[in-house]
Design a protein around this motif. Sequence first.
Motif, PDB file in Angstrom:
ATOM      1  N   MET A  65       0.844  -1.193   0.000  1.00  0.00           N
ATOM      2  CA  MET A  65       0.000   0.000   0.000  1.00  0.00           C
ATOM      3  C   MET A  65       0.882   1.245   0.000  1.00  0.00           C
ATOM      4  O   MET A  65       1.771   1.386   0.824  1.00  0.00           O
ATOM      5  CB  MET A  65      -0.904   0.008   1.237  1.00  0.00           C
ATOM      6  N   ASN A  66       0.631   2.133  -0.968  1.00  0.00           N
ATOM      7  CA  ASN A  66       1.379   3.377  -1.022  1.00  0.00           C
ATOM      8  C   ASN A  66       0.903   4.322   0.069  1.00  0.00           C
ATOM      9  O   ASN A  66      -0.298   4.509   0.277  1.00  0.00           O
ATOM     10  CB  ASN A  66       1.207   4.045  -2.390  1.00  0.00           C
ATOM     11  N   LYS A  67       1.851   4.924   0.758  1.00  0.00           N
ATOM     12  CA  LYS A  67       1.501   5.845   1.837  1.00  0.00           C
ATOM     13  C   LYS A  67       1.346   7.257   1.284  1.00  0.00           C
ATOM     14  O   LYS A  67       2.063   7.670   0.373  1.00  0.00           O
ATOM     15  CB  LYS A  67       2.590   5.822   2.906  1.00  0.00           C
ATOM     16  N   GLU A  68       0.413   7.974   1.878  1.00  0.00           N
ATOM     17  CA  GLU A  68       0.203   9.359   1.493  1.00  0.00           C
ATOM     18  C   GLU A  68       1.400  10.202   1.906  1.00  0.00           C
ATOM     19  O   GLU A  68       1.900  10.083   3.025  1.00  0.00           O
ATOM     20  CB  GLU A  68      -1.062   9.901   2.159  1.00  0.00           C
ATOM     21  N   PHE A  85       2.101   7.460   7.132  1.00  0.00           N
ATOM     22  CA  PHE A  85       2.376   8.566   6.215  1.00  0.00           C
ATOM     23  C   PHE A  85       3.867   8.686   5.928  1.00  0.00           C
ATOM     24  O   PHE A  85       4.710   8.146   6.658  1.00  0.00           O
ATOM     25  CB  PHE A  85       1.886   9.899   6.806  1.00  0.00           C
ATOM     26  N   ILE A  86       4.166   9.435   4.888  1.00  0.00           N
ATOM     27  CA  ILE A  86       5.529   9.879   4.612  1.00  0.00           C
ATOM     28  C   ILE A  86       5.507  11.404   4.656  1.00  0.00           C
ATOM     29  O   ILE A  86       4.876  12.052   3.819  1.00  0.00           O
ATOM     30  CB  ILE A  86       6.027   9.382   3.248  1.00  0.00           C
ATOM     31  N   TYR A  87       6.174  11.961   5.667  1.00  0.00           N
ATOM     32  CA  TYR A  87       6.224  13.408   5.825  1.00  0.00           C
ATOM     33  C   TYR A  87       7.482  13.945   5.158  1.00  0.00           C
ATOM     34  O   TYR A  87       8.567  13.374   5.301  1.00  0.00           O
ATOM     35  CB  TYR A  87       6.235  13.791   7.307  1.00  0.00           C
ATOM     36  N   LYS A  88       7.310  15.053   4.431  1.00  0.00           N
ATOM     37  CA  LYS A  88       8.445  15.748   3.828  1.00  0.00           C
ATOM     38  C   LYS A  88       8.418  17.194   4.322  1.00  0.00           C
ATOM     39  O   LYS A  88       7.974  18.105   3.606  1.00  0.00           O
ATOM     40  CB  LYS A  88       8.372  15.666   2.305  1.00  0.00           C
ATOM     41  N   PRO A  89       8.926  17.417   5.539  1.00  0.00           N
ATOM     42  CA  PRO A  89       8.863  18.755   6.119  1.00  0.00           C
ATOM     43  C   PRO A  89      10.028  19.631   5.670  1.00  0.00           C
ATOM     44  O   PRO A  89      11.090  19.137   5.287  1.00  0.00           O
ATOM     45  CB  PRO A  89       8.954  18.468   7.613  1.00  0.00           C
ATOM     46  N   LYS A  90       9.802  20.931   5.739  1.00  0.00           N
ATOM     47  CA  LYS A  90      10.888  21.870   5.486  1.00  0.00           C
ATOM     48  C   LYS A  90      11.879  21.872   6.645  1.00  0.00           C
ATOM     49  O   LYS A  90      13.082  22.080   6.466  1.00  0.00           O
ATOM     50  CB  LYS A  90      10.329  23.279   5.288  1.00  0.00           C
ATOM     51  N   THR A  91      11.361  21.678   7.866  1.00  0.00           N
ATOM     52  CA  THR A  91      12.202  21.695   9.069  1.00  0.00           C
ATOM     53  C   THR A  91      11.775  20.571  10.012  1.00  0.00           C
ATOM     54  O   THR A  91      10.653  20.064   9.948  1.00  0.00           O
ATOM     55  CB  THR A  91      12.088  23.035   9.821  1.00  0.00           C
TER      56      THR A  91
END
Length: 315
Positions: A1-4, A103-109
């Motif tokens: 399953m692909n994570k958002e 989830f996969i988070y891509k944060p700036k910081t």
Amino acid sequence: MNKEEKNIDLVIIGSGPAGLTAAIYAARMKLDFIVLEDELIGGQIRSTYSVENYPGFKTIGGQELADRFYDQAVNAGANIDEFDNILKVSLKDDEKIIETDNFIYKPKTVIIATGSKYRPLPIPEEEKYHGNGIHHCELCDGELYENKDIIVVGGGNSAIEGAIFLSRYAKSITIVHQFDHLQAEKSLQQDALNNPKINILWDTEIRHAYGENELEEVSVENLKTKQIDNIKVDGIFVYIGMVPKTDLFKDYIDINPFGYIKAGESTETNVEGVFVAGDVREKVFRQLTTATADGTVAALMAEKYIVEKRRRNNG
């Protein structure tokens, strides 16, 4: 399953006093952020019986103070997820990725505020009796030992505070300490020494624990005489220091030989856009007030980084 995937301004890892303070400031600055926590919200302060050194309160219970931190952060607009475990991270100057169960988070910081965990009792049977005879939190587990015989390991403030608190339940308490003196504050020492339920074994360490289904006995060694004795006991409460929770980050973040993340008062790590706050940061003093100060600085620095990077990209 692909994570958002979620592209957001900030991920705060940890919800102790440092993380929650950072969350309050991040919410007030209208950042798009989340707080990730895999244990108790409030951190170690939640297991503290009484707090008497936090400005604004002559005395307040640790649980109540942790709840106040949490309520203030949520009311300010913080999103706190305590059920989504972090699986792995990648922290680089140009990209930050935090993968959780969902989830996969891509944060700036990123603000690392993971704090520390209790150092385990160094005996072969620790895992066998962990939570079933060996404990670290008198507030959580003290009631289990009504009219029982307890050993407390350690000689600092936490150990002596724990012994004094446990004396309201226990029949007897034996403090096992590896030195011939206590490190706790003098007033605490005096309270313990005046408590008729508390006895101290100096220059002594636990070597083994015994019992079929539950803890029944320990062997202790006098470090000076090398004599081994067995003591009947129902429970052990261990207060021998903390271990910083930095395993997730060691491939990316500079960490000192003791496991703490290297960062000065600006809370900046060696990776651009990654900051560290609270007890997990390398510093001289680790107090509740220094943790909240770190959280403040880290959040302000994260917002400053985001604004400056946006200007560079637009300029």
